[in-house]
Design an enzyme around this catalytic site. Structure first.
Site, PDB file in Angstrom:
ATOM      1  N   SER A 159       0.833  -1.203   0.000  1.00 20.72           N
ATOM      2  CA  SER A 159       0.000   0.000   0.000  1.00 20.72           C
ATOM      3  C   SER A 159       0.865   1.248   0.000  1.00 20.72           C
ATOM      4  O   SER A 159       1.922   1.295   0.649  1.00 20.72           O
ATOM      5  CB  SER A 159      -0.899   0.004   1.236  1.00 20.72           C
ATOM      6  OG  SER A 159      -1.540   1.255   1.396  1.00 20.72           O
TER       7      SER A 159
ATOM      8  N   GLU B 183       0.175   3.690   1.627  1.00 17.86           N
ATOM      9  CA  GLU B 183       0.151   4.177   3.006  1.00 17.86           C
ATOM     10  C   GLU B 183       1.452   3.848   3.738  1.00 17.86           C
ATOM     11  O   GLU B 183       1.773   4.475   4.748  1.00 17.86           O
ATOM     12  CB  GLU B 183      -1.035   3.578   3.762  1.00 17.86           C
ATOM     13  CG  GLU B 183      -2.391   4.084   3.314  1.00 17.86           C
ATOM     14  CD  GLU B 183      -2.693   5.503   3.781  1.00 17.86           C
ATOM     15  OE1 GLU B 183      -2.106   5.934   4.802  1.00 17.86           O
ATOM     16  OE2 GLU B 183      -3.510   6.177   3.138  1.00 17.86           O
TER      17      GLU B 183
ATOM     18  N   TYR C  10      -2.456   0.159  10.285  1.00 17.49           N
ATOM     19  CA  TYR C  10      -2.573  -0.535   9.000  1.00 17.49           C
ATOM     20  C   TYR C  10      -1.285  -0.431   8.209  1.00 17.49           C
ATOM     21  O   TYR C  10      -0.762  -1.440   7.699  1.00 17.49           O
ATOM     22  CB  TYR C  10      -3.730   0.072   8.198  1.00 17.49           C
ATOM     23  CG  TYR C  10      -3.768  -0.351   6.750  1.00 17.49           C
ATOM     24  CD1 TYR C  10      -4.230  -1.605   6.377  1.00 17.49           C
ATOM     25  CD2 TYR C  10      -3.355   0.516   5.739  1.00 17.49           C
ATOM     26  CE1 TYR C  10      -4.271  -1.996   5.047  1.00 17.49           C
ATOM     27  CE2 TYR C  10      -3.394   0.139   4.407  1.00 17.49           C
ATOM     28  CZ  TYR C  10      -3.853  -1.114   4.065  1.00 17.49           C
ATOM     29  OH  TYR C  10      -3.884  -1.500   2.749  1.00 17.49           O
TER      30      TYR C  10
END
Length: 338
Positions: free
Chosen positions: A135, A137, A159
C-alpha cells in the site's frame, strides 16, 4: 492444463476484478472467504457456479489469514501456481480503533501465508508464486515526491505499519528461501465496487442519494488530503504481470497524478449539478490521529519492466462511480416508493 490461482480477499473490490481478469485468461480460479453469518459475495456472485471443488467458474473455500493450519489445508487442496494475497483489514481510520486485529491479519497473516506456501513448495517440489498486496500508506510521512520503490517507508497508522511488516517478510522469504514473491505497492485505486466507508465511494454513494432525495447530509474528515487515485480494474492487471516475469521484484503501481479529497468532492457534486457546500459537514471523528498529507506515485519501473500503464483517468473514474451509484440510488428510491 490451466494455470491455477488462489486469491485471498476474493470478495473485496480488488479480488473481484482480479478473479474476472484471471477467468478471462483461462485460469482455474479459487477464492478464500471468511466464515460469517452473512455470505458477503455480492461482488463475485456472477463469477461462480457452486461452491468447492468441481464447481464451474470461481471456486470458494472457507479460510482466514488468522488460521495458519487452514491456510495450509487450502493450499494443499488447491495446489495453486499463483497466490494473490489481497485479504486485509484495509480501512486506515478503523485500524486506529482495531490496531491489534489489524496487525494480526495484515502483518502476521501475510507471514502465515508465506510460510504455508514455502512449506508446500518444499514438500511438493513445486514453485508456486506469491503476490503480496502492499500500500502507498506505507510511505506515510513522505521523504520525497513522487514516491518510488526506493523511497523510505514512514508508516503513520497501524494498517500501514502492518503492511510494512508484510512487505519486508515478503522480501525476506524471497531472499532467504528463493520464493518467487512480489510486492505490489499500489496507490489508491477505486471503482463502483469500492466499500462504502472509503472516502471516494462514500462521496459518490452519498451524493447520488442526495440527488434523488433520499439523503440530505454527508459527513467527511480531512478534505485537504492529496491522493493518487486510479481504477482498480487497471491495477489488477499489474498484479498478474508481476508474477509473469522471469525474476520476482517489487513495483509501485500508480497514475502519477495527485488530487485532493476536496477536488474529488467538487467533481462529483458538479456532475450531479449540486453544491457540495450545501450538504457536506466536517466531522472530527473522521480525522486520523496521524495524517498522511500527500501521496503520488512514480510507476516508471512498472511501465519499463511490466509494460503497464493506467488506462482510466481521474475524471473517468469519478464518472464510472457516479453512474453506478446513481443507478443504485434510483433503484433504492423506487423500492422505497413501493
Amino acid at each position: 492444463m490451466a494455470q491455477v490461482a488462489l486469491i485471498t480477499g476474493v470478495t473485496g473490490q480488488d479480488g473481484s476484478y482480479l478473479a474476472e481478469f484471471l477467468l478471462r485468461k483461462g485460469y482455474e480460479v479459487h477464492g478464500m472467504v471468511r466464515r460469517t453469518s452473512s455470505f458477503a459475495t455480492g461482488r463475485i456472485d456472477h463469477l461462480r457456479k457452486g461452491f468447492g471443488p468441481g464447481s464451474e467458474g470461481l471456486q470458494l473455500h472457507y479460510g482466514d489469514l488468522g488460521d495458519g493450519t487452514g491456510l495450509r489445508r487450502i493450499i494443499e487442496q488447491v495446489r495453486p501456481d499463483e497466490v494473490y494475497n489481497l485479504a486485509a483489514q484495509s480501512h486506515v481510520r478503523i485500524s486506529f480503533d482495531q490496531p491489534e486485529y489489524t496487525a494480526d491479519v495484515v502483518g502476521l497473516g501475510a507471514l502465515r501465508l508465506l510460510e504455508a506456501l514455502r512449506d508446500h513448495n518444499k514438500r511438493r517440489g513445486r514453485a508456486a508464486k506469491l503476490y503480496q498486496a502492499g500500500s502507498s500508506e506505507m510511505f506515510g510521512k513522505v521523504a520525497e515526491s513522487p514516491q518510488r520503490e526506493t523511497t523510505p517507508f514512514h508508516p503513520r497508522s497501524p494498517y500501514a505499519c502492518a503492511k510494512v511488516y508484510a512487505h519486508w517478510q515478503t522480501v525476506n522469504y524471497r531472499e532467504a528461501y528463493g520464493l518467487f514473491a512480489c510486492n505490489g505497492i499500489l496507490f489508491n485505486h477505486e471503482s463502483p465496487r469500492r466499500g462504502e466507508n472509503f472516502v471516494t465511494r462514500k462521496i459518490t454513494r452519498s451524493a447520488t442519494r442526495i440527488k434523488v432525495g433520499i439523503q440530505e447530509k454527508l459527513a467527511l474528515g480531512n478534505l485537504d488530503a492529496l491522493r493518487d487515485w486510479g481504477f482498480a480494474g487497471d491495477y489488477v492487471e499489474a498484479m498478474w504481470l508481476m508474477l509473469q516475469q522471469e525474476q520476482p521484484d517489487d513495483f509501485v503501481i500508480a497514475t502519477g497524478e495527485t488530487h485532493s479529497v476536496h477536488e474529488f468532492l467538487e467533481v462529483v457534486f458538479d456532475r450531479l449539478k449540486l453544491k457540495w457546500q450545501d450538504h457536506v459537514e466536517i466531522d472530527q471523528r473522521f480525522f486520523r490521529p496521524a495524517e498522511v498529507d500527500l501521496l503520488i506515485g512514480d510507476a516508471s519501473k512498472a511501465k519499463r519492466q511490466l509494460g503497464w500503464t493506467p488506462k482510466v483517468k481521474f475524471e473517468q473514474l469519478a464518472e464510472l462511480m457516479i453512474e453506478a451509484d446513481l443507478e443504485l440510488a434510483e433503484r433504492e428510491l423506487r423500492s422505497k416508493a413501493q
